[in-house]
Design an enzyme around this catalytic site. Structure first.
Site, PDB file in Angstrom:
ATOM      1  N   SER A  28       0.831  -1.208   0.000  1.00  0.00           N
ATOM      2  CA  SER A  28       0.000   0.000   0.000  1.00  0.00           C
ATOM      3  C   SER A  28       0.868   1.263   0.000  1.00  0.00           C
ATOM      4  O   SER A  28       1.875   1.352   0.706  1.00  0.00           O
ATOM      5  CB  SER A  28      -0.887  -0.005   1.246  1.00  0.00           C
ATOM      6  OG  SER A  28      -1.552   1.231   1.354  1.00  0.00           O
ATOM      7  N   SER A  30      -0.539   4.095   0.940  1.00  0.00           N
ATOM      8  CA  SER A  30      -1.220   5.010   1.865  1.00  0.00           C
ATOM      9  C   SER A  30      -0.362   5.441   3.049  1.00  0.00           C
ATOM     10  O   SER A  30      -0.416   6.616   3.438  1.00  0.00           O
ATOM     11  CB  SER A  30      -2.541   4.396   2.345  1.00  0.00           C
ATOM     12  OG  SER A  30      -3.415   4.283   1.255  1.00  0.00           O
ATOM     13  N   LYS A  79     -13.707  -4.092   2.311  1.00  0.00           N
ATOM     14  CA  LYS A  79     -14.557  -2.892   2.208  1.00  0.00           C
ATOM     15  C   LYS A  79     -16.047  -3.174   2.420  1.00  0.00           C
ATOM     16  O   LYS A  79     -16.738  -2.381   3.049  1.00  0.00           O
ATOM     17  CB  LYS A  79     -14.372  -2.227   0.838  1.00  0.00           C
ATOM     18  CG  LYS A  79     -13.079  -1.443   0.721  1.00  0.00           C
ATOM     19  CD  LYS A  79     -13.013  -0.745  -0.626  1.00  0.00           C
ATOM     20  CE  LYS A  79     -11.657  -0.094  -0.822  1.00  0.00           C
ATOM     21  NZ  LYS A  79     -11.513   0.531  -2.128  1.00  0.00           N
ATOM     22  N   GLU A  91     -24.109   8.671   3.454  1.00  0.00           N
ATOM     23  CA  GLU A  91     -25.096   8.348   2.419  1.00  0.00           C
ATOM     24  C   GLU A  91     -24.452   7.530   1.295  1.00  0.00           C
ATOM     25  O   GLU A  91     -24.995   6.529   0.851  1.00  0.00           O
ATOM     26  CB  GLU A  91     -25.672   9.670   1.898  1.00  0.00           C
ATOM     27  CG  GLU A  91     -27.049   9.545   1.291  1.00  0.00           C
ATOM     28  CD  GLU A  91     -26.976   9.458  -0.230  1.00  0.00           C
ATOM     29  OE1 GLU A  91     -27.823   8.766  -0.807  1.00  0.00           O
ATOM     30  OE2 GLU A  91     -26.090  10.068  -0.829  1.00  0.00           O
ATOM     31  N   ASP A 116     -13.984   6.853  -2.019  1.00  0.00           N
ATOM     32  CA  ASP A 116     -13.721   6.515  -3.424  1.00  0.00           C
ATOM     33  C   ASP A 116     -14.727   7.211  -4.350  1.00  0.00           C
ATOM     34  O   ASP A 116     -14.405   7.515  -5.503  1.00  0.00           O
ATOM     35  CB  ASP A 116     -13.828   5.000  -3.645  1.00  0.00           C
ATOM     36  CG  ASP A 116     -12.616   4.234  -3.122  1.00  0.00           C
ATOM     37  OD1 ASP A 116     -11.552   4.862  -2.916  1.00  0.00           O
ATOM     38  OD2 ASP A 116     -12.727   3.010  -2.926  1.00  0.00           O
ATOM     39  N   GLY A 144     -16.461  -3.169  -4.927  1.00  0.00           N
ATOM     40  CA  GLY A 144     -16.578  -1.927  -4.162  1.00  0.00           C
ATOM     41  C   GLY A 144     -16.145  -0.704  -4.960  1.00  0.00           C
ATOM     42  O   GLY A 144     -16.846   0.317  -4.978  1.00  0.00           O
ATOM     43  N   ARG A 166     -17.444 -10.766 -15.088  1.00  0.00           N
ATOM     44  CA  ARG A 166     -17.340 -12.205 -15.371  1.00  0.00           C
ATOM     45  C   ARG A 166     -18.689 -12.880 -15.197  1.00  0.00           C
ATOM     46  O   ARG A 166     -19.060 -13.738 -15.979  1.00  0.00           O
ATOM     47  CB  ARG A 166     -16.349 -12.856 -14.399  1.00  0.00           C
ATOM     48  CG  ARG A 166     -14.941 -12.424 -14.614  1.00  0.00           C
ATOM     49  CD  ARG A 166     -13.986 -13.296 -13.870  1.00  0.00           C
ATOM     50  NE  ARG A 166     -13.958 -12.988 -12.439  1.00  0.00           N
ATOM     51  CZ  ARG A 166     -12.945 -13.314 -11.639  1.00  0.00           C
ATOM     52  NH1 ARG A 166     -11.918 -13.965 -12.134  1.00  0.00           N
ATOM     53  NH2 ARG A 166     -12.956 -13.011 -10.358  1.00  0.00           N
TER      54      ARG A 166
HETATM   55  P1  NAP Z   1     -13.402  -5.997  -5.227  1.00  0.00           P
HETATM   56  O1  NAP Z   1     -14.540  -5.436  -4.425  1.00  0.00           O
HETATM   57  O2  NAP Z   1     -12.767  -7.275  -4.797  1.00  0.00           O
HETATM   58  O3  NAP Z   1     -13.947  -6.152  -6.749  1.00  0.00           O
HETATM   59  C1  NAP Z   1     -13.133  -6.669  -7.754  1.00  0.00           C
HETATM   60  C2  NAP Z   1     -13.905  -6.723  -9.069  1.00  0.00           C
HETATM   61  O4  NAP Z   1     -12.983  -7.185 -10.062  1.00  0.00           O
HETATM   62  C3  NAP Z   1     -15.075  -7.693  -9.065  1.00  0.00           C
HETATM   63  O5  NAP Z   1     -16.080  -7.219  -9.921  1.00  0.00           O
HETATM   64  C4  NAP Z   1     -14.427  -8.959  -9.624  1.00  0.00           C
HETATM   65  O6  NAP Z   1     -15.330  -9.811 -10.282  1.00  0.00           O
HETATM   66  C5  NAP Z   1     -13.503  -8.369 -10.666  1.00  0.00           C
HETATM   67  N1  NAP Z   1     -12.412  -9.262 -10.991  1.00  0.00           N
HETATM   68  C6  NAP Z   1     -11.469  -9.757 -10.144  1.00  0.00           C
HETATM   69  N2  NAP Z   1     -10.602 -10.546 -10.816  1.00  0.00           N
HETATM   70  C7  NAP Z   1     -11.025 -10.554 -12.117  1.00  0.00           C
HETATM   71  C8  NAP Z   1     -10.570 -11.197 -13.286  1.00  0.00           C
HETATM   72  N3  NAP Z   1      -9.478 -11.975 -13.264  1.00  0.00           N
HETATM   73  N4  NAP Z   1     -11.240 -10.988 -14.438  1.00  0.00           N
HETATM   74  C9  NAP Z   1     -12.333 -10.188 -14.459  1.00  0.00           C
HETATM   75  N5  NAP Z   1     -12.828  -9.556 -13.380  1.00  0.00           N
HETATM   76  C10 NAP Z   1     -12.183  -9.742 -12.219  1.00  0.00           C
HETATM   77  O7  NAP Z   1     -12.220  -4.957  -5.339  1.00  0.00           O
HETATM   78  P2  NAP Z   1     -12.328  -3.357  -5.424  1.00  0.00           P
HETATM   79  O8  NAP Z   1     -12.147  -2.769  -4.080  1.00  0.00           O
HETATM   80  O9  NAP Z   1     -13.552  -3.012  -6.209  1.00  0.00           O
HETATM   81  O10 NAP Z   1     -11.006  -3.003  -6.281  1.00  0.00           O
HETATM   82  C11 NAP Z   1     -10.940  -3.268  -7.668  1.00  0.00           C
HETATM   83  C12 NAP Z   1      -9.598  -2.764  -8.202  1.00  0.00           C
HETATM   84  O11 NAP Z   1      -9.547  -1.340  -8.120  1.00  0.00           O
HETATM   85  C13 NAP Z   1      -8.420  -3.291  -7.374  1.00  0.00           C
HETATM   86  O12 NAP Z   1      -7.350  -3.586  -8.236  1.00  0.00           O
HETATM   87  C14 NAP Z   1      -8.125  -2.139  -6.462  1.00  0.00           C
HETATM   88  O13 NAP Z   1      -6.805  -2.211  -6.002  1.00  0.00           O
HETATM   89  C15 NAP Z   1      -8.403  -0.950  -7.382  1.00  0.00           C
HETATM   90  N6  NAP Z   1      -8.736   0.288  -6.628  1.00  0.00           N
HETATM   91  C16 NAP Z   1      -8.020   1.425  -6.891  1.00  0.00           C
HETATM   92  C17 NAP Z   1      -8.344   2.601  -6.232  1.00  0.00           C
HETATM   93  C18 NAP Z   1      -7.576   3.866  -6.512  1.00  0.00           C
HETATM   94  O14 NAP Z   1      -7.735   4.828  -5.745  1.00  0.00           O
HETATM   95  N7  NAP Z   1      -6.776   3.931  -7.554  1.00  0.00           N
HETATM   96  C19 NAP Z   1      -9.397   2.629  -5.299  1.00  0.00           C
HETATM   97  C20 NAP Z   1     -10.103   1.455  -5.069  1.00  0.00           C
HETATM   98  C21 NAP Z   1      -9.770   0.291  -5.738  1.00  0.00           C
HETATM   99  P3  NAP Z   1     -15.942 -11.145  -9.590  1.00  0.00           P
HETATM  100  O15 NAP Z   1     -17.129 -10.663  -8.821  1.00  0.00           O
HETATM  101  O16 NAP Z   1     -16.261 -11.997 -10.735  1.00  0.00           O
HETATM  102  O17 NAP Z   1     -14.851 -11.693  -8.708  1.00  0.00           O
END
Ligand code: NAP
Length: 306
Positions: A28, A30, A79, A91, A116, A144, A166
């Site tokens: 991280s 952060s 999350k 909210e 976010d 999330g 997926r």
């Molecule tokens: P999450 O709640 O675990 O959701 C992940 C999503 O990605 C789900 O829809 C999941 O689908 C999909 N996924 C995972 N592996 C996959 C694959 N191999 N092929 C296709 N879809 C796949 O995670 P999140 O918190 O939303 O985070 C998602 C990404 O955004 C992470 O990489 C995170 O590090 C990044 N992020 C970045 C920021 C930023 O500030 N830059 C902020 C938040 C998050 P399924 O339901 O099918 O598993």
């Protein structure tokens, strides 16, 4: 302040403590971002990594309150569960059923926020200068982060949201998060994004970990009128950002959103305006150091994690 690494601030009996709960949290950015912000404003605060394995979130959150933490960030994979553990939700956090920032209240309860949502909005409309009003967006993922982006876009007046996942049934919570907002939502299996025509001025957002190790997403038609945002910031550029730039699109990695969501969390905890320039400099230093380091690249999950 110099551009070089800062000396660690002394930790005293009066120091306020915050941190990031996730699994793993080793990669991280952060801690570097927030500790640079505390140092820049001369605040007696410290931000620490809090590695909490799956199944231990409730105990960790109770410990956080018991030990007088001022709050914490929450990242993958906690999350959604964190939202269920809060006495009160903002909210946005209630709508997206996810919490990335916990704030300890004076009565000992925890209030959950999802910075976010506004972090993505500030990056997209402020920094990238893209107004999604009346336009189409393709969003990969329904987790999330995807729900946060979807809510920000719908609130900004997006006309049509295409969600590529997926397993389409797993997008139901995302669809629920947008209830009552005028955006039209369509959920497609991931492969159906290949060659999709989205129209002029469309936005493409990756909210999945796909790309961390060089994997490629099925891409829609990209062109000079497209705007691409990958929430991942490692590798730099990500495969999606590379593909966008090759097609003449404006394409951005996830660092901008990371900084804006962090700035909003900082403001919730401290009540002070976040020193964004110091936070950005710390993140760039950390990323540059990673890029220069020898050895294996961090594993897929945490690459874009807060
Ligand atoms: P999450 O709640 O675990 O959701 C992940 C999503 O990605 C789900 O829809 C999941 O689908 C999909 N996924 C995972 N592996 C996959 C694959 N191999 N092929 C296709 N879809 C796949 O995670 P999140 O918190 O939303 O985070 C998602 C990404 O955004 C992470 O990489 C995170 O590090 C990044 N992020 C970045 C920021 C930023 O500030 N830059 C902020 C938040 C998050 P399924 O339901 O099918 O598993």
């Amino acid at each position: 302040m110099t551009g070089g690494p800062m000396a660690a601030a002394p930790i005293r009996g009066s120091t306020r403590v915050v941190g990031v709960i996730g699994w793993p949290v080793r990669y991280s950015l952060s801690p570097e971002i927030h500790n640079a912000a505390f140092a820049a404003l001369g605040l007696d605060w410290v931000y620490v990594p809090l590695p909490v394995p799956p199944g231990r979130l409730r105990a960790a959150v109770e410990g956080l309150v018991a030990m007088g933490f001022a709050g914490a960030n929450v990242t993958i994979p906690h999350k959604s569960e964190a939202a269920a553990l809060c006495a009160e939700l903002s909210e946005e956090a209630a709508r997206v059923a996810a919490v990335n920032t916990l704030v300890a209240a004076e009565d000992g309860g925890l209030r959950g926020h999802d910075t976010d949502v506004a972090g993505f909005d500030r990056f997209l409309r402020g920094e990238a200068g893209h107004d999604p009003a009346g336009r189409t967006a393709l969003l990969y993922g329904a987790g999330g982060a995807a729900r946060a982006c979807a809510l920000a876009l719908a609130r900004a007046g997006l006309a049509r949201l295409v969600v590529a996942v997926r397993e389409p049934a797993r997008a139901d919570p995302l669809v629920r998060a947008l209830e009552g907002l005028p955006a039209e939502v369509e959920v497609l299996p991931l492969a159906a994004a290949e060659g999709l025509a989205l129209g002029e001025g469309a936005l493409v957002v990756n909210a999945t970990p796909v790309g961390t190790s060089g994997e490629r997403l099925p891409l829609p038609r990209l062109g000079p009128g497209t705007v691409v945002v990958d929430l991942l910031y490692r590798p730099d550029p990500t495969p999606l950002v590379e593909a966008g730039r090759a097609a003449g699109a404006a394409a951005y990695g996830g660092l901008g959103m990371l900084l804006h969501q962090a700035a909003l969390a900082f403001e919730l905890w401290t009540g002070r305006e976040a020193p964004l320039a110091a936070m950005r400099a710390a993140a760039l230093r950390a990323l540059g150091r990673d890029a220069g380091a020898r050895g294996p690249r961090p594993p897929a999950t945490p690459a874009g994690a807060a």
